[in-house]
Design a protein around this motif. Structure first.
Motif, PDB file in Angstrom:
ATOM      1  N   GLN A 254      43.278 -24.517  25.167  1.00 44.38           N
ATOM      2  CA  GLN A 254      43.262 -25.557  24.128  1.00 44.38           C
ATOM      3  C   GLN A 254      44.666 -26.068  23.840  1.00 44.38           C
ATOM      4  O   GLN A 254      44.898 -27.280  23.728  1.00 44.38           O
ATOM      5  N   LYS A 255      45.599 -25.143  23.698  1.00 45.24           N
ATOM      6  CA  LYS A 255      46.982 -25.538  23.379  1.00 45.24           C
ATOM      7  C   LYS A 255      47.612 -26.319  24.523  1.00 45.24           C
ATOM      8  O   LYS A 255      48.376 -27.267  24.291  1.00 45.24           O
ATOM      9  N   LYS A 256      47.273 -25.949  25.748  1.00 44.40           N
ATOM     10  CA  LYS A 256      47.804 -26.665  26.900  1.00 44.40           C
ATOM     11  C   LYS A 256      47.299 -28.097  26.939  1.00 44.40           C
ATOM     12  O   LYS A 256      48.038 -29.018  27.307  1.00 44.40           O
TER      13      LYS A 256
ATOM     14  N   ASP B 115      39.829 -28.225  38.610  1.00 43.28           N
ATOM     15  CA  ASP B 115      41.068 -28.120  37.839  1.00 43.28           C
ATOM     16  C   ASP B 115      40.894 -28.772  36.470  1.00 43.28           C
ATOM     17  O   ASP B 115      39.836 -29.354  36.164  1.00 43.28           O
ATOM     18  N   LEU B 116      41.918 -28.683  35.638  1.00 46.11           N
ATOM     19  CA  LEU B 116      41.821 -29.233  34.281  1.00 46.11           C
ATOM     20  C   LEU B 116      41.573 -30.731  34.290  1.00 46.11           C
ATOM     21  O   LEU B 116      40.834 -31.247  33.442  1.00 46.11           O
TER      22      LEU B 116
ATOM     23  N   HIS C   4      38.860 -36.646  23.742  1.00 43.66           N
ATOM     24  CA  HIS C   4      38.913 -36.249  25.145  1.00 43.66           C
ATOM     25  C   HIS C   4      39.458 -37.356  26.040  1.00 43.66           C
ATOM     26  O   HIS C   4      39.917 -37.062  27.152  1.00 43.66           O
ATOM     27  N   ALA C   5      39.459 -38.587  25.581  1.00 40.47           N
ATOM     28  CA  ALA C   5      40.193 -39.630  26.304  1.00 40.47           C
ATOM     29  C   ALA C   5      41.687 -39.301  26.260  1.00 40.47           C
ATOM     30  O   ALA C   5      42.387 -39.361  27.285  1.00 40.47           O
ATOM     31  N   ALA C   6      42.176 -38.925  25.073  1.00 43.54           N
ATOM     32  CA  ALA C   6      43.585 -38.531  24.946  1.00 43.54           C
ATOM     33  C   ALA C   6      43.864 -37.261  25.737  1.00 43.54           C
ATOM     34  O   ALA C   6      44.910 -37.131  26.385  1.00 43.54           O
ATOM     35  N   ALA C   7      42.913 -36.309  25.716  1.00 36.44           N
ATOM     36  CA  ALA C   7      43.093 -35.062  26.456  1.00 36.44           C
ATOM     37  C   ALA C   7      43.200 -35.326  27.950  1.00 36.44           C
ATOM     38  O   ALA C   7      43.984 -34.674  28.656  1.00 36.44           O
TER      39      ALA C   7
ATOM     40  N   ASN D  23      46.602 -36.304  28.637  1.00 34.68           N
ATOM     41  CA  ASN D  23      47.489 -35.146  28.466  1.00 34.68           C
ATOM     42  C   ASN D  23      47.537 -34.253  29.707  1.00 34.68           C
ATOM     43  O   ASN D  23      48.567 -33.647  30.006  1.00 34.68           O
ATOM     44  N   VAL D  24      46.413 -34.153  30.417  1.00 33.37           N
ATOM     45  CA  VAL D  24      46.378 -33.276  31.588  1.00 33.37           C
ATOM     46  C   VAL D  24      46.669 -34.011  32.894  1.00 33.37           C
ATOM     47  O   VAL D  24      46.642 -33.403  33.959  1.00 33.37           O
TER      48      VAL D  24
END
Length: 301
Positions: free
Chosen positions: A187-189, A230-231, A255-258, A261-262
């Motif tokens: 989560q933090k990643k 993978d993430l 989750h669009a932002a997430a 982020n990945v």
């Protein structure tokens, strides 16, 4: 007087004959150009969707006949030319990504008949049996176990028919002692340590089981830590399932932002929405697009 009229008539005849000779010379060139060029619509856009759709449909579905084409050929043509003639022939997603996005959307929508066909298509365009299983598993925290179990009931026979031995190899990396801590770490990643620490600290006492424990241990610990996907792919699957499910706009934005982020791009998300459009319709697709634009605003000059 007669000579002047005759002279004028001859002049006009010569001019007409010259025009006919010019047209005769130009006609073959024009005809050849029309033969070589693809038909165009009024806006000049290539209308070669029919041949592209036939080629891509064979690539994805093999020689599987379309039941819809037997009873409703016009609708089948609309569908196939949009999906296989346009959408799947462009964009930033590769065929494996597009196939897994499709499976996530169909699982969330519980469109089980096309899910069966698309599982075979996914295998045909380079997805593995493990890719498919992990995609369906990844949907569980977002659409619920019953929908995933129903999806597996139609997908597993397809995997077996293609030579997969069930159950597939285990891909878990956590156990009962590590799932919570490893889930929090993931989560933090994805979302940032400060945000997750605040979320857990500020969860009301009576709601901590859902917000601080089940979410971290089940959703992120049990699922996001698994191998194979993978993430980046897990986040793309998650976003696709949430949008297809509908009514989850805050989660779609998160989750669009997430995804960004990945390492997924905004265009990856837009192209995933395009892949889902024929499966979920315009309202949910446009809601998903609004979530993407809210999370990742367009760059302005």
């Amino acid at each position: 007087m007669l000579r002047k009229d005759t002279s004028a008539w001859l002049g006009r005849a010569v001019a007409a004959l010259a025009a006919l000779v010019w047209l005769a010379a130009a006609a073959p060139v024009t005809a050849a150009a029309r033969t070589d060029a693809a038909p165009t619509d009024a806006g000049g856009t290539s209308m070669d969707r029919v041949r592209t759709a036939e080629t891509n449909r064979a690539k994805w579905l093999g020689d599987t006949p379309s039941p819809l084409a037997e009873t409703d050929p016009e609708l089948a043509a609309m569908r196939d030319r949009l999906v296989y003639g346009e959408i799947l022939d462009q964009g930033t997603l590769d065929t494996r990504q597009a196939a897994l996005v499709t499976l996530a959307a169909l699982t969330a929508s519980q469109a089980l008949a096309p899910l069966e066909a698309q599982a075979g298509a996914a295998l045909r365009v380079s997805a593995s049996a493990a890719d498919i299983r992990e995609t369906l598993y990844q949907c569980a925290p977002y659409v619920g176990f019953p929908r995933v179990e129903a999806a597996l009931a139609v997908v597993n026979p397809v995997l077996k028919a293609h030579g997969a031995a069930l159950p597939l190899e285990k891909q878990a990396t956590v156990d009962e002692k590590t799932r919570l801590a490893d889930g929090i770490a993931v989560q933090k990643k994805i979302f940032g340590a400060e945000h997750i620490d605040a979320l857990r600290a500020n969860a009301p006492e009576g709601q901590k089981a859902i917000i601080a424990n089940y979410l971290s241990a089940f959703c992120f610990g049990d699922l996001y830590t698994r191998r194979v996907l993978d993430l980046k792919m897990r986040e793309l699957v998650t976003f696709s399932a949430i949008v297809a499910l509908g009514g989850c706009d805050p989660q779609a934005r998160a989750h669009a932002a997430a995804n960004v982020n990945v390492g997924n791009s905004k265009q990856n998300l837009v192209d995933a929405l395009a892949v889902m459009l024929p499966l979920i319709g315009f309202p949910r697709t446009l809601n998903g697009l609004a979530a993407v634009n809210a999370a990742v605003p367009e760059q302005t000059r």
